[in-house]
Scaffold this motif. Structure first.
Motif, mmCIF file in Angstrom:
data_model
loop_
_atom_site.group_PDB
_atom_site.id
_atom_site.type_symbol
_atom_site.label_atom_id
_atom_site.label_comp_id
_atom_site.label_asym_id
_atom_site.label_seq_id
_atom_site.Cartn_x
_atom_site.Cartn_y
_atom_site.Cartn_z
ATOM 1 N N THR A 31 0.827 -1.193 0.000
ATOM 2 C CA THR A 31 0.000 0.000 0.000
ATOM 3 C C THR A 31 0.865 1.248 0.000
ATOM 4 O O THR A 31 1.954 1.268 0.594
ATOM 5 N N ALA A 32 0.379 2.294 -0.669
ATOM 6 C CA ALA A 32 1.072 3.586 -0.639
ATOM 7 C C ALA A 32 0.647 4.416 0.558
ATOM 8 O O ALA A 32 1.269 5.433 0.863
ATOM 9 N N ASP A 33 -0.402 4.014 1.229
ATOM 10 C CA ASP A 33 -0.925 4.746 2.393
ATOM 11 C C ASP A 33 -1.160 3.741 3.515
ATOM 12 O O ASP A 33 -2.290 3.269 3.712
ATOM 13 N N LEU A 34 -0.104 3.419 4.259
ATOM 14 C CA LEU A 34 -0.213 2.404 5.301
ATOM 15 C C LEU A 34 -1.209 2.802 6.397
ATOM 16 O O LEU A 34 -2.061 1.975 6.771
ATOM 17 N N PRO A 35 -1.157 4.028 6.940
ATOM 18 C CA PRO A 35 -2.144 4.379 7.968
ATOM 19 C C PRO A 35 -3.585 4.250 7.454
ATOM 20 O O PRO A 35 -4.476 3.779 8.168
ATOM 21 N N GLY A 36 -3.813 4.673 6.210
ATOM 22 C CA GLY A 36 -5.145 4.558 5.642
ATOM 23 C C GLY A 36 -5.567 3.117 5.461
ATOM 24 O O GLY A 36 -6.721 2.748 5.703
ATOM 25 N N ALA A 37 -4.620 2.265 5.023
ATOM 26 C CA ALA A 37 -4.928 0.846 4.840
ATOM 27 C C ALA A 37 -5.218 0.166 6.169
ATOM 28 O O ALA A 37 -6.101 -0.696 6.263
ATOM 29 N N SER B 187 4.301 -1.231 3.367
ATOM 30 C CA SER B 187 4.701 -0.086 2.561
ATOM 31 C C SER B 187 6.182 0.156 2.787
ATOM 32 O O SER B 187 6.741 -0.305 3.782
ATOM 33 N N GLY C 149 -0.699 4.542 -8.525
ATOM 34 C CA GLY C 149 -1.742 4.085 -7.628
ATOM 35 C C GLY C 149 -2.188 2.667 -7.914
ATOM 36 O O GLY C 149 -1.901 2.096 -8.974
ATOM 37 N N GLU D 188 -8.052 3.825 -1.360
ATOM 38 C CA GLU D 188 -6.892 3.527 -2.197
ATOM 39 C C GLU D 188 -7.254 2.636 -3.381
ATOM 40 O O GLU D 188 -6.408 2.367 -4.239
#
Length: 331
Positions: free
Chosen positions: A214-220, A256, A264, A322
């Motif tokens: 994932t490019a957005d670990l906190p979001g994932a 990530s 993306g 994402e």
């Protein structure tokens, strides 16, 4: 006072009987949406040597306070431990400072309802065999998950049921497969089958783990991690660049880091399209899909929901910010 005096596995109970020397861990939690409001509890028994959950239970208790729900979860956890081994020493871990301090005798119990529940807890197992420890909420995620599942079920007007397909090693047996028994209603046991090599069988080729970059670990973690925990995959480990969810039998990794290629996520490109999970009954799928909308998920194919996969296939298709897709399939 020496801890051995409070937690003496070699001692005797009031009836003079000696303990077995076995140790069990009880984790319990309770919650109330409104305090007082819709309330439920979750409790489990864990093997301290392997960390494996031996049995778990959850239930909706109607309108009650948060503290009453936590105490009720404690009683349920102690009862589960007693069913496994009534002479075992039990280490209770809870994130309720109030319950831990009161049951340890350091704080007075002023509320009448809690005094009744505390006395009930003391009668389940000999108090000298029970030790209490406060733990932070993030270390009590399994019991918290169970209590939230119970509240969700109660508010939806259905009974809580264990997610039997959430892990390959779940079996309905409160004491282990060796007993040949069946679990009591509202409980489920988590035991592990012997590896195929030990059974003299050819490996089945079942999945060991899945990695999602994932490019957005906190979001994932906030969306996919939340959903994994609701589906019965508790967080196992976390590090600077990732986290894993599941058990030794099967787990999923969110990761990530600097090796991530630019661009993306696009599920329609060659590669894995989406992850699909068995999510229980149709009511379970509907409830989880509704709750997911508050955790970064949107419903795909809304015009064909819940039969986007065909007339005989009841499922919810969800997408996070994402672009990761998850399918929740009803039994």
């Amino acid at each position: 006072m020496d801890e051995r005096q409070l937690f003496d596995t070699a001692g005797t109970d009031d009836d003079g009987s000696a303990g077995t020397g076995r140790r069990l861990i009880v984790e319990a939690d309770g919650g109330s949406r409104g305090n007082p409001g819709h309330a439920g509890y979750g409790a489990l028994v864990r093997d301290p040597e392997t960390g494996r959950i031996l049995v778990e239970k959850a239930a909706y208790i109607g309108k009650a306070s948060n503290n009453v729900a936590e105490y009720t979860g404690l009683v349920a956890g102690l009862e589960l431990a007693r069913e496994i081994d009534p002479r075992a020493s039990v280490h209770v871990k809870m994130d309720s400072k109030l319950v831990v301090e009161q049951m340890s005798g350091r704080w007075k119990i002023k509320h009448a309802d809690m005094r009744v529940l505390a006395e009930k807890a003391r009668k389940v197992l000999a108090p000298r065999r029970v030790r209490y420890e406060w733990i932070p909420r993030e270390r009590n995620k399994d019991a918290d998950r169970l209590s939230n599942e119970a509240m969700d079920a109660g508010m939806a007007g259905v009974d809580w049921a264990p997610r039997n397909a959430s892990a390959a090693d779940r079996r309905r047996d409160p004491e282990s497969a060796a007993t040949g028994g069946t679990a009591a209603p509202g409980t489920t046991s988590v035991t592990g089958a012997a590896p195929a090599a030990e059974q003299g069988q050819r490996p089945t080729g079942s999945l060991h783990h899945v990695e999602v970059w994932t490019a957005d670990l906190p979001g994932a973690q906030a969306s996919l991690g939340w959903l994994l925990e609701r589906l019965g995959f508790p967080q196992r480990n976390a590090w600077g660049g990732g986290a894993s969810y599941g058990s030794d039998t099967f787990y999923l990794v969110l990761e990530s880091g600097p090796d991530l290629a630019p661009g993306g996520h696009e599920r329609r490109r060659p590669g894995v399209n989406h992850l699909a999970f068995r999510a229980g009954s149709r009511a379970d799928v509907d409830l989880l899909a509704r709750r997911a909308s508050s955790h970064g998920w949107t419903l795909l194919f809304a015009d064909r929901h819940p039969f986007a996969g065909g007339a005989g296939h009841y499922a919810a298709y969800l997408e996070n910010a994402e672009g990761f897709e998850v399918e929740l399939v009803a039994d």
